[in-house]
Each structure stands twice: as C-alpha cells, then as structure tokens.
Design an enzyme around this catalytic site. Structure first.
Site, PDB file in Angstrom:
ATOM      1  N   HIS A   1       4.210   1.079   4.317  1.00  0.00           N
ATOM      2  CA  HIS A   1       2.836   0.911   3.810  1.00  0.00           C
ATOM      3  C   HIS A   1       1.807   1.384   4.850  1.00  0.00           C
ATOM      4  CE1 HIS A   1       2.109  -3.529   5.384  1.00  0.00           C
ATOM      5  NE2 HIS A   1       2.642  -2.759   6.294  1.00  0.00           N
TER       6      HIS A   1
ATOM      7  N   ASP B   1      -3.582   3.318   7.645  1.00  0.00           N
ATOM      8  CA  ASP B   1      -2.290   3.681   7.037  1.00  0.00           C
ATOM      9  C   ASP B   1      -2.027   5.179   7.163  1.00  0.00           C
ATOM     10  OD1 ASP B   1      -2.025   0.993   6.451  1.00  0.00           O
ATOM     11  OD2 ASP B   1      -2.705   1.177   4.385  1.00  0.00           O
TER      12      ASP B   1
ATOM     13  N   HIS C   1       0.794  -1.234   0.000  1.00  0.00           N
ATOM     14  CA  HIS C   1       0.000   0.000   0.000  1.00  0.00           C
ATOM     15  C   HIS C   1       0.827   1.285   0.000  1.00  0.00           C
ATOM     16  CE1 HIS C   1      -4.547   0.722   0.978  1.00  0.00           C
ATOM     17  NE2 HIS C   1      -4.161   1.349  -0.105  1.00  0.00           N
TER      18      HIS C   1
ATOM     19  N   ASP D   1      -9.990  -0.988   3.644  1.00  0.00           N
ATOM     20  CA  ASP D   1      -8.766  -1.472   4.299  1.00  0.00           C
ATOM     21  C   ASP D   1      -9.082  -1.807   5.755  1.00  0.00           C
ATOM     22  OD1 ASP D   1      -6.072  -1.793   5.152  1.00  0.00           O
ATOM     23  OD2 ASP D   1      -5.382  -0.074   3.970  1.00  0.00           O
TER      24      ASP D   1
ATOM     25  N   GLU E   1      -1.628  -4.919  -1.850  1.00  0.00           N
ATOM     26  CA  GLU E   1      -1.282  -5.864  -0.779  1.00  0.00           C
ATOM     27  C   GLU E   1      -1.508  -7.327  -1.135  1.00  0.00           C
ATOM     28  OE1 GLU E   1       0.337  -5.283   2.100  1.00  0.00           O
ATOM     29  OE2 GLU E   1       0.358  -3.078   2.014  1.00  0.00           O
TER      30      GLU E   1
ATOM     31  N   ASP F   1      -6.594  -6.810   2.533  1.00  0.00           N
ATOM     32  CA  ASP F   1      -6.940  -7.146   3.917  1.00  0.00           C
ATOM     33  C   ASP F   1      -8.243  -6.503   4.398  1.00  0.00           C
ATOM     34  OD1 ASP F   1      -6.344  -4.578   5.075  1.00  0.00           O
ATOM     35  OD2 ASP F   1      -4.242  -5.135   5.311  1.00  0.00           O
TER      36      ASP F   1
ATOM     37  N   ASP G   1      -7.378  -2.446  -0.460  1.00  0.00           N
ATOM     38  CA  ASP G   1      -6.383  -3.301   0.199  1.00  0.00           C
ATOM     39  C   ASP G   1      -7.018  -4.680   0.397  1.00  0.00           C
ATOM     40  OD1 ASP G   1      -4.835  -4.604   2.254  1.00  0.00           O
ATOM     41  OD2 ASP G   1      -4.136  -2.653   2.986  1.00  0.00           O
TER      42      ASP G   1
ATOM     43  N   HIS H   1      -6.812  -1.262   7.811  1.00  0.00           N
ATOM     44  CA  HIS H   1      -5.914  -0.283   8.436  1.00  0.00           C
ATOM     45  C   HIS H   1      -6.087   1.100   7.818  1.00  0.00           C
ATOM     46  CE1 HIS H   1      -3.850  -4.253   8.152  1.00  0.00           C
ATOM     47  NE2 HIS H   1      -3.580  -4.039   9.436  1.00  0.00           N
TER      48      HIS H   1
HETATM   49  N1  ARG Z   1      -0.466   0.066  11.427  1.00  0.00           N
HETATM   50  C1  ARG Z   1       0.460  -1.013  11.155  1.00  0.00           C
HETATM   51  C2  ARG Z   1       1.829  -0.438  10.836  1.00  0.00           C
HETATM   52  O1  ARG Z   1       1.992   0.739  10.788  1.00  0.00           O
HETATM   53  C3  ARG Z   1      -0.045  -1.897  10.033  1.00  0.00           C
HETATM   54  C4  ARG Z   1      -0.083  -1.246   8.687  1.00  0.00           C
HETATM   55  C5  ARG Z   1      -0.623  -2.189   7.659  1.00  0.00           C
HETATM   56  N2  ARG Z   1      -0.745  -1.544   6.395  1.00  0.00           N
HETATM   57  C6  ARG Z   1      -1.051  -2.141   5.270  1.00  0.00           C
HETATM   58  N3  ARG Z   1      -1.070  -1.396   4.185  1.00  0.00           N
HETATM   59  N4  ARG Z   1      -1.308  -3.425   5.227  1.00  0.00           N
HETATM   60  O2  ARG Z   1       2.753  -1.198  10.623  1.00  0.00           O
HETATM   61 MN    MN Z   2      -3.469  -0.661   3.555  1.00  0.00          MN
HETATM   62 MN    MN Z   3      -4.388  -3.091   5.365  1.00  0.00          MN
END
Ligand code: ARG
Ligand code: MN
Ligand code: MN
Ligand code: MN
Length: 304
Positions: free
Chosen positions: A141, A128, A97, A124, A272, A229, A227, A126
């Site tokens: 990411h 991010d 991402h 997502d 992702e 996830d 994303d 998250h």
């Molecule tokens: N908040 C966590 C981090 O900063 C997870 C980030 C996940 N991001 C993603 N694009 N899958 O590491």
């Molecule tokens: Mn993401």
């Molecule tokens: Mn994510």
C-alpha cells in the site's frame, strides 16, 4: 450520473489485517441511503474479488503479497474502466491503498480513450510513492502512486501501464510521514505535494483552489483518493497507520464542500478504513458524512 459502489476488500497491501471489512462498514454506516437522500441514483455492485494466487518472489525479500497486488490491480483496473465507460460515477470502497494502483490506472485509461486529461487529488498522511525496490516495510500500500505515474517499473508484477498520470497532475495534501526515498523521488518527479506544514501556514483553501483551477482550465477530470489517515487520528482512529497531526473535522469538510462546488470529481476511492480498529463505528460514520459534503450536503443554502 448514477453513483456506482464497488467494494474492494483488499488487505494484502498492509501487515495489519481488517481492511477487508471496510466495504461492509460503509454499507452499515448507510452510505448508499445517505446518497439517495441527497437525490442520487445509487447502484451497489457488491464486492470485487480475486482468485487464489501462487506466491511470487522478488529481490526485495520484505515484499509480501506481490501476486495478490497484481491480481487486484487487474480486477480493479477493469472495473474502473468499465464504470466510467458506462457513464457512472464510481466510488471504490476499500480496502487498503494498494487498490489505487488498479482504480487509478483504469480511470486514466478511460480518460485517455475519451481524450480527456486526468487529475488526481491524493489526501493522505503518506505519499505511497515507493518502488518495489525502495519499500522498506514491504507493504505494497506504500507503492501505488509510483505505479500509476509510471515513475517506477512494476513489470512483470503489475500490468503494463497504458496511460500514466502526469506527476504534475497528481496533487498530494496532508503529508506528514514521508520516507527518505519517497522524498527524493517526489521532488525528482515533480509531484505537487503539500505537507502539513504548508497547510498550517497557508490553510487548505489556497492550494486546493489553485489545483482545482488547473483541472478546470484543462477541461479535465478529477479522481479523489481519500486515505482515512489524512484525518487526525483523534477523529478517525480506524486506520492501521495512524500519524498524529492530521486534518481536522472542519478542514476535511471544507475540502469536500469545495470539491462539490467545483463539480469536477468523476471518481473516488475511500481507502484504509479498518473497522476492527474503530470505536463504535465513529470513523466509518465520519467518512460517510464527509462523502455527504462531497455530494452537496450543506448546512445552509449559499448565495449564488
Ligand atoms: N511509507 C510507509 C511504508 O512504505 C507507510 C505507507 C503507508 N501507506 C498507506 N497507504 N497507509 O510502509
Ligand atoms: Mn495511503
Ligand atoms: Mn496513509
Ligand atoms: Mn495473507
């Protein structure tokens, strides 16, 4: 509008390797052929790439691949800007991402050139939304939304932002893993954020309609950043940062169908996908099916 495919084999934004194979997994799962069957003209522009980078250091010593982040952001920003300027509908095949720092800043720049308001739907687990300072894992990411909204400064590592996305034009759905620093920052910035509890309570239809109505009213453009996830890991295991309790198969298709009916989507990131973690191509195939729904594949014709 022709659909333009750009591979973005970016994996430096995470410590889990494998996302660099994402673009080829989408090709193997017949993304282009599926879109052609639906009647679209598709041009595959191949994979983008960056030059080898000298490492950069930062006071947050957890951060890794900061120089690569800058290089990918420059390349993707330019590609996204060009794709829109030539009148295409780009789909960026990721890649982790961190690539959204480039694609979305480039898209926002082109929308500003065309004097149009740009909106982003962020599907997502998250947000991010980390700054370089607040990231605990050092995985970049986790930072693109803080960059393209201008909420945190990434100078001199990333290019100066020409057209920030207004935090109120960024709608996040599916959140279920939010770090404390992100939670505070999201509220402070005024990002439109729907967590899984809100989806459980209200479903996805009402919040999505409200957002799409706003885009329509502003005569705006909509970028979808999807994303893997966001989806429940049971149906989409090919991702390095799985979080239980994600969107179901039906919820995800319904979102895509509503997006198609809205006719508002002008650019897309698929991010992702880590084919190394997939089960016999199941996640790649699901993502291609979802893109099908986004481009008008339907079960029955609907009364108009
Ligand atoms: N908040 C966590 C981090 O900063 C997870 C980030 C996940 N991001 C993603 N694009 N899958 O590491
Ligand atoms: Mn993401
Ligand atoms: Mn994510
Ligand atoms: Mn490396």
């Amino acid at each position: 509008k022709p659909i333009l495919l750009y591979g973005a084999p970016v994996q430096e934004g995470s410590r889990v390797r494998g996302c660099l194979m994402g673009p080829d997994a989408y090709r193997t799962a017949n993304l282009a052929q599926m879109l052609e069957t639906l009647g679209y003209e598709v041009e595959d522009h191949g994979n983008l790439s960056i030059e080898e980078q000298k490492p950069l250091s930062h006071p947050n010593t957890q951060l890794h691949h900061l120089a690569e982040y800058g290089a990918w952001t420059r390349v993707l920003c330019e590609a996204a800007h060009t794709a829109l300027a030539i009148g295409g509908l780009p789909i960026f095949l990721g890649g982790d991402h961190s690539m959204a720092a480039g694609t979305i800043s480039g898209i926002a720049q082109q929308a500003a050139d065309a004097r149009q308001e740009q909106f982003v739907l962020w599907l997502d687990a998250h947000p991010d939304f980390h700054s370089l300072e607040s990231s605990e894992t050092g995985n970049l990411h986790g930072t693109p939304t803080a960059y393209f909204t201008g909420h945190a400064s990434f100078t001199p590592y990333l290019p100066a932002l020409k057209a920030p996305i207004k935090p109120g034009n960024l709608c996040m759905m599916g959140l279920r893993s939010v770090d404390p620093a992100e939670r505070t920052a999201l509220a402070e910035a005024g990002v439109v954020a729907h967590d899984m509890r809100s989806i459980d309570e209200h479903g996805i239809i009402a919040p999505l309609r409200t957002f799409l109505d706003r885009v329509k009213e502003a005569n705006g453009r909509l970028h979808l950043s999807f994303d893997v996830d966001f989806l429940d890991p049971g149906i989409a295991p090919a991702v390095g940062t799985t979080v239980p309790g994600g969107a179901t198969f039906r919820e995800a298709h319904l979102i895509m169908e509503m997006l198609h009916d809205s006719n508002l989507v002008t650019s897309i990131d698929l991010v992702e996908l880590n084919p190394f973690l997939d089960e016999r191509g199941k996640t790649a195939r699901l993502m291609v099916d979802l893109v099908g729904s986004l481009f008008g594949k339907r079960i029955l014709d609907r009364p108009t």
